[in-house]
Write an enzyme that holds these catalytic residues in place. Structure first.
Site, mmCIF file in Angstrom:
data_model
loop_
_atom_site.group_PDB
_atom_site.id
_atom_site.type_symbol
_atom_site.label_atom_id
_atom_site.label_comp_id
_atom_site.label_asym_id
_atom_site.label_seq_id
_atom_site.Cartn_x
_atom_site.Cartn_y
_atom_site.Cartn_z
ATOM 1 C CG ASP A 169 -2.121 0.901 1.064
ATOM 2 O OD1 ASP A 169 -2.359 1.383 -0.059
ATOM 3 O OD2 ASP A 169 -2.824 1.142 2.066
ATOM 4 C CG HIS A 226 -0.317 2.252 -9.270
ATOM 5 N ND1 HIS A 226 -0.510 1.836 -7.965
ATOM 6 C CD2 HIS A 226 -1.408 2.982 -9.589
ATOM 7 C CE1 HIS A 226 -1.669 2.311 -7.539
ATOM 8 N NE2 HIS A 226 -2.231 3.008 -8.502
ATOM 9 C CG LEU A 275 9.250 -17.379 -3.755
ATOM 10 C CD1 LEU A 275 8.982 -17.394 -2.246
ATOM 11 C CD2 LEU A 275 9.852 -16.027 -4.138
HETATM 12 C C1 IPE Z 1 -5.521 -2.764 -0.356
HETATM 13 O O1 IPE Z 1 -5.127 -1.434 -0.510
HETATM 14 C C2 IPE Z 1 -5.435 -3.470 -1.666
HETATM 15 C C3 IPE Z 1 -4.104 -3.577 -2.258
HETATM 16 C C4 IPE Z 1 -2.979 -3.185 -1.730
HETATM 17 C C5 IPE Z 1 -4.081 -4.187 -3.538
HETATM 18 P P1 IPE Z 1 -6.186 -0.258 -0.606
HETATM 19 O O2 IPE Z 1 -5.414 0.994 -0.664
HETATM 20 O O3 IPE Z 1 -7.143 -0.504 -1.712
HETATM 21 O O4 IPE Z 1 -6.958 -0.401 0.789
HETATM 22 P P2 IPE Z 1 -7.962 0.563 1.538
HETATM 23 O O5 IPE Z 1 -9.166 0.682 0.684
HETATM 24 O O6 IPE Z 1 -7.292 1.876 1.737
HETATM 25 O O7 IPE Z 1 -8.241 -0.116 2.828
HETATM 26 C C1 IPE Z 2 -1.656 0.188 -3.352
HETATM 27 O O1 IPE Z 2 -1.400 1.548 -3.407
HETATM 28 C C2 IPE Z 2 -1.826 -0.427 -4.712
HETATM 29 C C3 IPE Z 2 -3.216 -0.781 -5.062
HETATM 30 C C4 IPE Z 2 -4.227 -0.715 -4.272
HETATM 31 C C5 IPE Z 2 -3.417 -1.244 -6.412
HETATM 32 P P1 IPE Z 2 -2.547 2.599 -3.415
HETATM 33 O O2 IPE Z 2 -2.922 2.891 -4.834
HETATM 34 O O3 IPE Z 2 -3.674 2.167 -2.560
HETATM 35 O O4 IPE Z 2 -1.840 3.858 -2.798
HETATM 36 P P2 IPE Z 2 -2.466 4.897 -1.758
HETATM 37 O O5 IPE Z 2 -2.975 4.110 -0.608
HETATM 38 O O6 IPE Z 2 -3.549 5.626 -2.466
HETATM 39 O O7 IPE Z 2 -1.325 5.775 -1.391
HETATM 40 MG MG MG Z 3 -4.084 2.401 -0.595
#
Ligand code: IPE
Ligand code: IPE
Ligand code: MG
Length: 251
Positions: free
Chosen positions: A22, A39, A133
């Site tokens: 995240d 990303h 792995l």
């Molecule tokens: C969880 O992250 C999903 C992934 C990392 C793929 P999100 O950023 O979508 O989670 P929430 O919605 O903030 O909890």
């Molecule tokens: C996690 O990073 C990746 C996915 C959920 C695909 P985020 O896109 O949720 O990044 P933040 O949380 O907005 O910073």
């Molecule tokens: Mg996120």
């Protein structure tokens, strides 16, 4: 970095590490860039995590890449994420082969764009005999959806008399999850400072050690993973027993 790695006790490694990757969007925003820039850079951290696990001998790594809830994001972001998945799979196949890594997926894969499904299928097929792995990508994954499907599939078997109602136990449930071939998670890491599970592996995390770090995913490198493992190795996993019982385990 070498010294951090050297501190890891190879006899106490987590067998299965799961990561909620995240903070990509925030990482990009901090630099005044569009979210998708985060990303793109997050892919490098994916590579680092895989390499780190392969180097020290972790057997299973599961990465939360796209949740069922992430379908609610802006269309353009979803499109970029899917394109990134396809290009990364193409780029990384060689190194997966070289490092003897087997690719596996969990989630509602049929919901992904055709191109992504095809690419995944191909890499899964080509790496299926690799053993060092097992890398599992959670894509269009939601734990509640997974559990609903388990209940439906088990119920169907009971109705069709393929399974007796009394036979339903934890093992049967395990065998119907997307993760049927994977062991329980030992260590769950979430980056970016959020302290929640976000519909990830609710059943499978039952006794996992949880590790939360403020580091944003694109900044999460090998040494961050080694740090998380060292933290894990300092914990006492009691599984409901007392500390004394754990200490005397070899007596
Ligand atoms: C969880 O992250 C999903 C992934 C990392 C793929 P999100 O950023 O979508 O989670 P929430 O919605 O903030 O909890
Ligand atoms: C996690 O990073 C990746 C996915 C959920 C695909 P985020 O896109 O949720 O990044 P933040 O949380 O907005 O910073
Ligand atoms: Mg996120």
């Amino acid at each position: 970095m070498e010294s951090l790695k050297a501190k890891i006790n190879k006899t106490k490694l987590p067998n299965h590490i799961a990561i909620i990757m995240d903070g990509n969007g925030r990482w990009a925003k901090k630099q005044g860039k569009p979210r998708v820039f985060g990303h793109k850079n997050g892919v490098n951290s994916v590579r680092e995590a895989i390499e780190a696990c392969a180097e020290i001998g972790v057997n299973y790594l599961t990465l939360y890449a796209f949740s069922t809830e992430n379908w609610n994001r802006p269309k353009i972001e979803i499109k970029t994420l899917m394109a990134l998945l396809v290009s990364s799979l193409r780029k990384e196949l060689k190194s997966l082969q070289k490092n003897d890594i087997k690719l596996n997926t969990i989630g509602n894969i049929k919901q992904l764009p055709e191109k992504a499904q095809k690419e995944l299928e191909e890499v899964v097929k080509k790496t299926k005999n690799n053993k060092t792995l097992t890398l599992t990508l959670a894509l269009s994954y939601g734990s509640r959806e997974e559990i609903v499907n388990v209940i439906k599939n088990i119920s169907k078997k009971v109705v069709n008399k393929q399974l007796k109602f009394e036979e339903i136990d934890e093992k049967i449930i395990n065998n119907h999850l997307y993760t049927f071939s994977l062991p329980d998670v030992d260590l769950m890491i979430r980056t970016s400072g959020e302290k929640r599970i976000s519909n990830f592996l609710l059943w499978q995390l039952a006794y996992a050690e949880l590790y939360f770090t403020n580091t944003l995913w694109p900044d999460f490198k090998k040494e961050n993973l080694f740090n998380a493992i060292l933290d894990y190795q300092n914990r006492e996993r009691r599984f409901g027993k007392t500390s004394e019982q754990i200490e005397n385990i070899n007596e």
